[in-house]
Structure formats: C-alpha cells, structure tokens
Design a protein around this motif. Structure first.
Motif, short mmCIF file in Angstrom:
data_model
loop_
_atom_site.label_atom_id
_atom_site.label_comp_id
_atom_site.label_asym_id
_atom_site.label_seq_id
_atom_site.Cartn_x
_atom_site.Cartn_y
_atom_site.Cartn_z
N ASN A 29 97.83 3.51 -4.09
CA ASN A 29 98.77 3.77 -2.94
C ASN A 29 100.01 4.17 -3.66
N TYR A 30 100.47 3.54 -4.61
CA TYR A 30 101.91 3.83 -5.38
C TYR A 30 101.76 5.17 -5.77
N ARG A 31 100.65 5.61 -6.53
CA ARG A 31 100.60 6.80 -7.11
C ARG A 31 100.39 7.91 -6.24
N ARG A 32 99.57 7.99 -5.27
CA ARG A 32 99.49 8.71 -4.12
C ARG A 32 100.46 8.81 -3.16
N HIS A 33 101.37 7.92 -3.13
CA HIS A 33 102.55 7.53 -2.23
C HIS A 33 102.06 7.78 -0.82
N HIS A 34 100.97 7.30 -0.46
CA HIS A 34 100.38 7.34 1.00
C HIS A 34 99.28 6.22 1.13
N ALA A 35 98.73 5.80 2.32
CA ALA A 35 97.74 4.80 2.36
C ALA A 35 96.78 5.17 3.44
N VAL A 36 96.40 6.67 3.36
CA VAL A 36 95.63 7.09 4.43
C VAL A 36 94.40 6.46 4.09
N GLY A 37 93.63 6.40 5.23
CA GLY A 37 92.26 5.39 5.20
C GLY A 37 92.30 4.14 4.92
N LEU A 38 93.50 3.48 4.48
CA LEU A 38 93.37 1.92 4.18
C LEU A 38 94.04 1.34 5.26
N GLN A 39 93.16 0.31 6.09
CA GLN A 39 93.55 -0.04 7.24
C GLN A 39 94.63 -1.32 7.30
N PRO A 40 95.81 -0.94 7.72
CA PRO A 40 96.76 -2.16 7.77
C PRO A 40 96.36 -3.40 8.63
N SER A 41 95.46 -3.14 9.67
CA SER A 41 94.82 -4.24 10.33
C SER A 41 94.09 -5.11 9.33
N MET A 42 93.44 -4.51 8.47
CA MET A 42 92.58 -5.17 7.53
C MET A 42 93.27 -6.11 6.60
N MET A 43 94.37 -5.39 6.28
CA MET A 43 95.13 -6.54 5.37
C MET A 43 95.87 -7.60 6.15
N ARG A 149 86.59 -3.82 10.08
CA ARG A 149 87.68 -2.90 10.48
C ARG A 149 87.68 -1.63 9.65
N HIS A 150 87.16 -2.00 8.37
CA HIS A 150 86.79 -0.60 7.41
C HIS A 150 85.70 -0.11 7.81
N TYR A 151 84.51 -0.75 8.10
CA TYR A 151 83.25 -0.46 8.44
C TYR A 151 83.61 0.89 9.86
N TRP A 152 84.53 0.34 10.67
CA TRP A 152 84.46 1.42 11.70
C TRP A 152 85.02 2.82 11.36
N ARG A 158 82.48 9.19 8.46
CA ARG A 158 81.25 9.34 7.71
C ARG A 158 81.63 9.61 6.06
N THR A 159 82.45 8.78 5.96
CA THR A 159 83.01 8.53 4.25
C THR A 159 83.74 7.48 4.05
N VAL A 160 83.57 6.97 2.88
CA VAL A 160 84.45 5.72 2.37
C VAL A 160 85.51 6.39 1.70
N ARG A 161 86.81 6.11 2.68
CA ARG A 161 88.09 6.62 2.25
C ARG A 161 89.22 5.86 2.04
N GLY A 162 90.21 6.26 1.23
CA GLY A 162 91.31 5.49 1.32
C GLY A 162 91.33 4.00 0.37
N ILE A 163 89.99 3.69 0.12
CA ILE A 163 89.88 2.41 -0.55
C ILE A 163 89.42 2.23 -1.87
N SER A 164 90.03 1.69 -2.85
CA SER A 164 89.64 1.62 -4.25
C SER A 164 88.23 1.09 -4.29
N PHE A 165 87.27 1.66 -5.05
CA PHE A 165 85.85 1.19 -5.32
C PHE A 165 85.95 -0.13 -6.44
N LEU A 166 87.16 0.10 -7.41
CA LEU A 166 87.37 -0.74 -8.27
C LEU A 166 87.84 -2.26 -7.64
N PHE A 167 88.61 -1.97 -6.65
CA PHE A 167 89.14 -3.19 -5.86
C PHE A 167 87.88 -4.15 -5.05
N VAL A 168 87.27 -3.34 -4.59
CA VAL A 168 85.87 -3.66 -3.80
C VAL A 168 85.19 -4.53 -4.72
#
Length: 296
Positions: A29-43, A149-152, A158-168
């Motif tokens: 998030n810090y490197r790309r300066h946005h959090a598009v696709g990452l759900q704040p409700s999830m956090m 919430r991310h499943y929605w 129709r894609t997994v966006r905004g989330i780091s697979f390393l984090f997952v």
C-alpha cells in the motif's frame, strides 16, 4: 498449567507469522500510494476479531504466544485500515491517528473487562461454558467475515485485486501453526481449532480464486503471445525475402506496438498504433518520390 514444548514452539511460530502477516500488505500500500481493492471493512472486522480471540486465548490459558497473537492482529489490522482511509478517502495523518487511538482505547477496555469477568465465572462456576463458546464463535465469525468480504470483491470484479498473496500465504501459515499448537495443548480444545481452521479454509479459497482468475489467464496470455511472436517472425522473414517487398518498409523495422501484444519497447518509444501508421505512410511516400526521381 504445564504446556508442552511443542505447543509453545508451534504457537510462537504462529504468532510470528501473524506478527508479520500484514507487513507485506502495508508495504505494498505504501509503495503504490493507494489501497484500491483492499477492503477497509475486512481490516476493521479483523481488528475487532482480536478482542474476543484474545479473551478466549487468555482465559483458556493457551501458551503465551497465542495470548499475544490477537493483540498483534488487532494492531496491524488498524494500521492497514488507516491506510485505506488515508489513501482512498484522503484522511490526514492527525485524523487517522486520533480515530485509531479512540478505537484502541475502546477495544482495550472491552477486552480487559471480559477477561476479568470470564475468569471469575470460570473459577467460581466451571460448569458454565456458554460465555467462552460465545467468545470462540464471535472471533471465528469476525475473522471469517473479514475474508468473506474480499470474496464479494472477487465475485464482482472476477479477479483477486488489491491483496498481497505473500500476506495471504503468511497468514495461512500462521493459522496452520496455531492450529497444530492447539492440538498439542494439555486439554484438547475443539473451539480453538475451529477458530483457526475456519480462516485457513477461507484463505485456501482465496488462493484457488487467484489461480483461476489471475494465474491461469496470465499463463494463457504468455503462451498465446509466444505463439503470435513466432508467427510474426516467420511472416517477417517471408515478406522481407520476397521481390514485392523491395522499396517497402519491412515488418521488423516497425515498432512493436503494431503486433497483437503491446510490449515495453512501444511504451518506451512513446508511440502508439496511429503514430506507427503515420510513420509508415511517410516512409512509403519518401520511397515513392525517390523511385520517381531516379527514373529518367
């Protein structure tokens, strides 16, 4: 309670994974300066999940690593939640810290009160089990709701966006270590295993969605691109060697943006298909003029 060494070691590994799980996401998030696709409700759901999970692990006298683990989850989740509002809704740093500070105070007060109250209930009325069941179900439900919430978002786009697979992957590994750690506890705890097992299954589902929506199309594009490139090379060699190609621009002289797949060289040149067409017509015009002047 005498806790076996295996439970302590595995619990520590699970806590370490949960300690660093969100750090890759925070860095992305810090490197790309946005959090598009990452759900704040999830956090936020995860941050609140740490409250009943911390109560359950402490009152059930799990190993020390599993007692600290929920507090780390809550802290990192709130940091990531702040990033969502800072980058997407343009909150100031002061506003973000002020909001998080009050949320932390509220969560800490609720958790402390529940720990003290449930310890008293457990000591004086050991036959009463429903309060601990509520804590276990609530923590599992909040953790699952955060991932769901991310499943929605995956279903809509129709894609997994905004989330780091390393984090997952790190988070899922933390669930595995924590799950096995509970298995080695002196007292077999089914509810504790359900808490971590539920989230593990949901993360495996996110991995499966990533393979289907992200990885498989990427492999198909790479394969089709390589096949197209080979066909283009063969056509170029044929046309450049034919008599009709004399006085014309060969395909290998054109920018790569004229091929089916735009490559990095086209971007570096700053050209597009229209620019290529203009250059091609200009070069052909110059060639025709040269041929006309050469004939007496």
């Amino acid at each position: 309670m005498d806790i076996p060494a295996a439970a302590n070691v595995l619990g520590t590994l699970g806590a370490v994974c949960w300690s660093i799980q969100l750090i890759p996401q925070i860095m992305v998030n810090y490197r790309r300066h946005h959090a598009v696709g990452l759900q704040p409700s999830m956090m936020m759901l995860w941050a609140w999940a740490g409250v009943p999970l911390g109560v359950y692990n402490i009152v059930e006298e799990f190993n020390i690593a599993l007692r600290i683990q929920p507090q780390i989850l809550t802290l990192l989740s709130l940091v990531t939640w702040c990033q969502c509002f800072y980058y997407q809704r343009k909150w100031t740093v002061t506003k973000s810290l002020a909001v998080v500070f009050h949320i932390v105070l509220l969560m800490g007060g609720i958790q402390a009160a529940l720990i003290v109250g449930l310890k008293i209930v457990k000591d004086k009325h050991p036959e009463v089990e429903w309060p601990m069941i509520v804590m276990a179900v609530l923590s599992a439900a909040l953790l699952a709701a955060g991932v769901l919430r991310h499943y929605w978002d995956i279903w809509v786009h129709r894609t997994v966006r905004g989330i780091s697979f390393l984090f997952v992957g790190i988070d899922a590994l933390g669930d595995v270590f924590s799950l096995v750690s509970i298995f080695f506890q002196p007292k077999y705890n089914v509810l504790g295993m359900v808490i971590y097992g539920t989230e593990l299954v949901l993360w495996l589902g996110v991995f499966a969605c990533g393979g289907y929506y992200n990885f498989c199309p990427w492999v198909r594009d790479k394969w089709f691109s390589s096949e197209t490139s080979r066909d283009t090379v063969q056509e170029t060699a044929t046309e450049s060697s034919s008599p009709e190609s004399n006085g014309r621009v060969a395909l290998h002289e054109l920018s790569s943006s004229t091929s089916v797949f735009r490559t990095a060289s086209a971007s570096a040149e700053g050209g597009n298909d229209d620019d290529v067409g203009i250059r091609l017509r200009s070069r052909r015009s110059n060639t025709d003029q040269h041929d006309n002047t050469a004939v007496p």
